[in-house]
Design an enzyme around this catalytic site. Structure first.
Site, PDB file in Angstrom:
ATOM      1  N   HIS A   1      27.500   3.544  59.819  1.00  0.00           N
ATOM      2  CA  HIS A   1      27.569   4.012  58.431  1.00  0.00           C
ATOM      3  C   HIS A   1      27.583   5.544  58.434  1.00  0.00           C
ATOM      4  CE1 HIS A   1      26.816   4.925  54.366  1.00  0.00           C
ATOM      5  NE2 HIS A   1      25.526   5.172  54.499  1.00  0.00           N
TER       6      HIS A   1
ATOM      7  N   CYS B   1      24.761   1.094  50.728  1.00  0.00           N
ATOM      8  CA  CYS B   1      25.440   1.521  51.959  1.00  0.00           C
ATOM      9  C   CYS B   1      25.456   0.451  53.040  1.00  0.00           C
ATOM     10  CB  CYS B   1      24.801   2.798  52.501  1.00  0.00           C
ATOM     11  SG  CYS B   1      24.848   4.144  51.333  1.00  0.00           S
TER      12      CYS B   1
ATOM     13  N   ASN C   1      29.805  10.311  52.124  1.00  0.00           N
ATOM     14  CA  ASN C   1      29.223   8.971  52.203  1.00  0.00           C
ATOM     15  C   ASN C   1      29.870   8.083  51.136  1.00  0.00           C
ATOM     16  OD1 ASN C   1      27.659   6.685  52.049  1.00  0.00           O
ATOM     17  ND2 ASN C   1      25.684   7.760  52.005  1.00  0.00           N
TER      18      ASN C   1
HETATM   19  O1  UT7 Z   1      23.317   6.016  52.907  1.00  0.00           O
HETATM   20  C1  UT7 Z   1      22.058   6.552  52.694  1.00  0.00           C
HETATM   21  C2  UT7 Z   1      22.216   7.754  51.842  1.00  0.00           C
HETATM   22  N1  UT7 Z   1      21.458   8.900  52.093  1.00  0.00           N
HETATM   23  C3  UT7 Z   1      21.174   9.495  53.277  1.00  0.00           C
HETATM   24  O2  UT7 Z   1      21.405   9.009  54.322  1.00  0.00           O
HETATM   25  C4  UT7 Z   1      20.543  10.845  53.183  1.00  0.00           C
HETATM   26  C5  UT7 Z   1      19.539  11.118  54.263  1.00  0.00           C
HETATM   27  N2  UT7 Z   1      19.056  12.491  54.209  1.00  0.00           N
HETATM   28  C6  UT7 Z   1      19.825  13.532  54.563  1.00  0.00           C
HETATM   29  O3  UT7 Z   1      20.957  13.362  54.968  1.00  0.00           O
HETATM   30  C7  UT7 Z   1      19.217  14.923  54.524  1.00  0.00           C
HETATM   31  O4  UT7 Z   1      17.831  14.812  54.284  1.00  0.00           O
HETATM   32  C8  UT7 Z   1      19.859  15.824  53.426  1.00  0.00           C
HETATM   33  C9  UT7 Z   1      21.287  16.176  53.828  1.00  0.00           C
HETATM   34  C10 UT7 Z   1      19.863  15.113  52.081  1.00  0.00           C
HETATM   35  C11 UT7 Z   1      19.076  17.125  53.320  1.00  0.00           C
HETATM   36  O5  UT7 Z   1      19.045  17.793  54.569  1.00  0.00           O
HETATM   37  P1  UT7 Z   1      17.687  18.382  55.119  1.00  0.00           P
HETATM   38  O6  UT7 Z   1      17.990  19.069  56.383  1.00  0.00           O
HETATM   39  O7  UT7 Z   1      16.677  17.265  55.156  1.00  0.00           O
HETATM   40  O8  UT7 Z   1      17.343  19.463  54.021  1.00  0.00           O
HETATM   41  P2  UT7 Z   1      16.018  19.598  53.146  1.00  0.00           P
HETATM   42  O9  UT7 Z   1      15.961  18.502  52.139  1.00  0.00           O
HETATM   43  O10 UT7 Z   1      14.857  19.798  54.055  1.00  0.00           O
HETATM   44  O11 UT7 Z   1      16.294  20.955  52.406  1.00  0.00           O
HETATM   45  C12 UT7 Z   1      16.315  22.192  53.104  1.00  0.00           C
HETATM   46  C13 UT7 Z   1      16.603  23.267  52.097  1.00  0.00           C
HETATM   47  C14 UT7 Z   1      15.689  23.209  50.867  1.00  0.00           C
HETATM   48  O12 UT7 Z   1      15.409  24.522  50.489  1.00  0.00           O
HETATM   49  P3  UT7 Z   1      13.983  25.197  50.865  1.00  0.00           P
HETATM   50  O13 UT7 Z   1      12.955  24.335  50.245  1.00  0.00           O
HETATM   51  O14 UT7 Z   1      13.944  25.179  52.376  1.00  0.00           O
HETATM   52  O15 UT7 Z   1      14.115  26.568  50.285  1.00  0.00           O
HETATM   53  C15 UT7 Z   1      16.571  22.570  49.818  1.00  0.00           C
HETATM   54  O16 UT7 Z   1      16.207  22.940  48.518  1.00  0.00           O
HETATM   55  O17 UT7 Z   1      17.940  23.141  51.608  1.00  0.00           O
HETATM   56  C16 UT7 Z   1      17.927  23.125  50.169  1.00  0.00           C
HETATM   57  N3  UT7 Z   1      19.023  22.301  49.703  1.00  0.00           N
HETATM   58  C17 UT7 Z   1      20.268  22.780  49.556  1.00  0.00           C
HETATM   59  N4  UT7 Z   1      20.790  24.014  49.750  1.00  0.00           N
HETATM   60  C18 UT7 Z   1      22.111  24.164  49.520  1.00  0.00           C
HETATM   61  C19 UT7 Z   1      19.028  21.001  49.378  1.00  0.00           C
HETATM   62  N5  UT7 Z   1      20.257  20.602  49.022  1.00  0.00           N
HETATM   63  C20 UT7 Z   1      21.048  21.692  49.116  1.00  0.00           C
HETATM   64  C21 UT7 Z   1      22.421  21.929  48.895  1.00  0.00           C
HETATM   65  N6  UT7 Z   1      22.909  23.169  49.111  1.00  0.00           N
HETATM   66  N7  UT7 Z   1      23.262  20.954  48.477  1.00  0.00           N
END
Ligand code: UT7
Length: 333
Positions: free
Chosen positions: A257, A116, A287
């Site tokens: 980005h 990225c 992304n």
């Molecule tokens: O260029 C670099 C590339 N990557 C990034 O920049 C990614 C950086 N990270 C992020 O953008 C965020 O951490 C994410 C979008 C990946 C995740 O968001 P979050 O607010 O940190 O969510 P989380 O990982 O804390 O997950 C919250 C909940 C979890 O469920 P529980 O444990 O609370 O029951 C996950 O299992 O959301 C669940 N979850 C989903 N639910 C529906 C994770 N992915 C999904 C999904 N749909 N796709």
């Protein structure tokens, strides 16, 4: 650092694949929802390659647009640098295929694999060749088809990415006050496992035995990357502003980005930037990795968000972990 020449941005271009995958489409593929994806990331849809579309075909289309805006032909190019981690083949670099297709017979061509951060690292590398007086015109590309290296059963990653390409032409000028101004790059390889593809390289080549492990797909620790990303955007921004003796008030537009709209908003809040100073187009594309920053620049320009003599804060982060930024004094004159 003193430079002999200026590196002026004189053209931008983009290419998106035909096929669109909406959040609703993803609801039928993994356990997710349009609400979750749009609220947590800002993404509503993304494009994915199909048929004969590849990283190099997208890059060529984006390049042609940028070269048309710059009013140059393929024989004007001295160098082509492409930020990509998903080139058409393992060998050669994707930029070589672009060079051949464009007929840029005088140009050197290579890829930069910084995921990225690829567009920013490619842009900064290109700027060195231009500012040193070595090259007159350099074509900077970002092109990735991350859809080809995603585990489409893993909702932690497959909802986040999209395919696309972007392009920019840098031109040598006597005026060192326009174009690429201050520049910053940093890497922390100790964080590499937070965003990587473990298998398929020379350390752990793909075999019949390990292919079922799904370790040849993108693997990410979302929370770690999230925390790193906000700090990376803020640190990079402060660094390039300080080099020019500027503050955020001097910035017409931050072009970051596009990984997650919440990451961009948090960084913008910490930098005390107003909404109108921040460009976001992640809703349309997800992304797009190497293409992301160039796509944002291209769209911002075509939407009239960038005006002559604006100072742009162009900033990004990604796998590596890597991060960086540049200030651009936008002048097409
Ligand atoms: O260029 C670099 C590339 N990557 C990034 O920049 C990614 C950086 N990270 C992020 O953008 C965020 O951490 C994410 C979008 C990946 C995740 O968001 P979050 O607010 O940190 O969510 P989380 O990982 O804390 O997950 C919250 C909940 C979890 O469920 P529980 O444990 O609370 O029951 C996950 O299992 O959301 C669940 N979850 C989903 N639910 C529906 C994770 N992915 C999904 C999904 N749909 N796709």
């Amino acid at each position: 650092m003193k430079h002999l020449k200026g590196a002026q941005v004189v053209g931008v271009g983009k290419c998106l694949p035909q096929k669109i995958l909406t959040n609703h489409d993803l609801e039928t593929m993994v356990e997710t929802s349009d609400d979750w994806i749009s609220e947590r990331t800002g993404i509503r849809q993304r494009h994915v390659i199909s048929g004969s579309e590849t990283v190099s075909t997208m890059a060529v289309a984006a390049a042609r647009q940028a070269m048309e805006m710059a009013a140059i032909g393929p024989m004007d190019l001295d160098l082509i640098i492409m930020g990509s981690f998903t080139a058409d083949h393992k060998l050669p670099a994707g930029a070589c295929m672009v060079q051949a297709e464009l007929g840029a017979k005088r140009a050197g061509a290579f890829d930069i694999n910084s995921a990225c951060t690829g567009f920013i690292y490619s842009l900064l590398t290109a700027a060195q060749f231009v500012k040193s007086g070595t090259c007159k015109y350099v074509l900077v590309l970002g092109s990735d088809a991350t859809s080809t290296v995603l585990d489409w059963t893993d909702r932690n990653t497959c909802v986040l990415f999209g395919d696309g390409a972007s392009a920019l032409v840098l031109k040598q000028t006597e005026d060192t006050g326009v174009g690429i101004l201050s520049q910053f790059m940093c890497t922390d390889g100790t964080g590499m496992c937070n965003l990587w593809i473990p298998n398929g390289g020379s350390r752990w080549p793909l075999t019949e035995k390990n292919i079922g492990d799904n370790r040849h797909f993108v693997s990410m620790s979302g929370k770690e990357v999230y925390r790193f990303a906000i700090n990376a955007l803020v640190e990079s921004s402060h660094n390039v502003l300080a080099q020019e003796g500027l503050t955020c008030k001097d910035i017409a537009l931050m072009v970051p980005h596009q990984a997650n709209a919440r990451i961009i908003q948090s960084a913008a809040n910490r930098l005390e930037l107003l909404d109108e100073q921040v460009y976001i187009n992640i809703d349309r594309y997800g992304n797009t990795v190497g293409a992301s920053v160039g796509l944002a620049l291209c769209d911002a320009w075509h939407e009239g968000r960038i005006k002559e003599n604006d100072k742009l804060l162009v900033v990004g982060f990604g796998a590596g972990l890597s991060w960086g930024a540049t200030l651009i004094h936008w002048s097409l004159k």
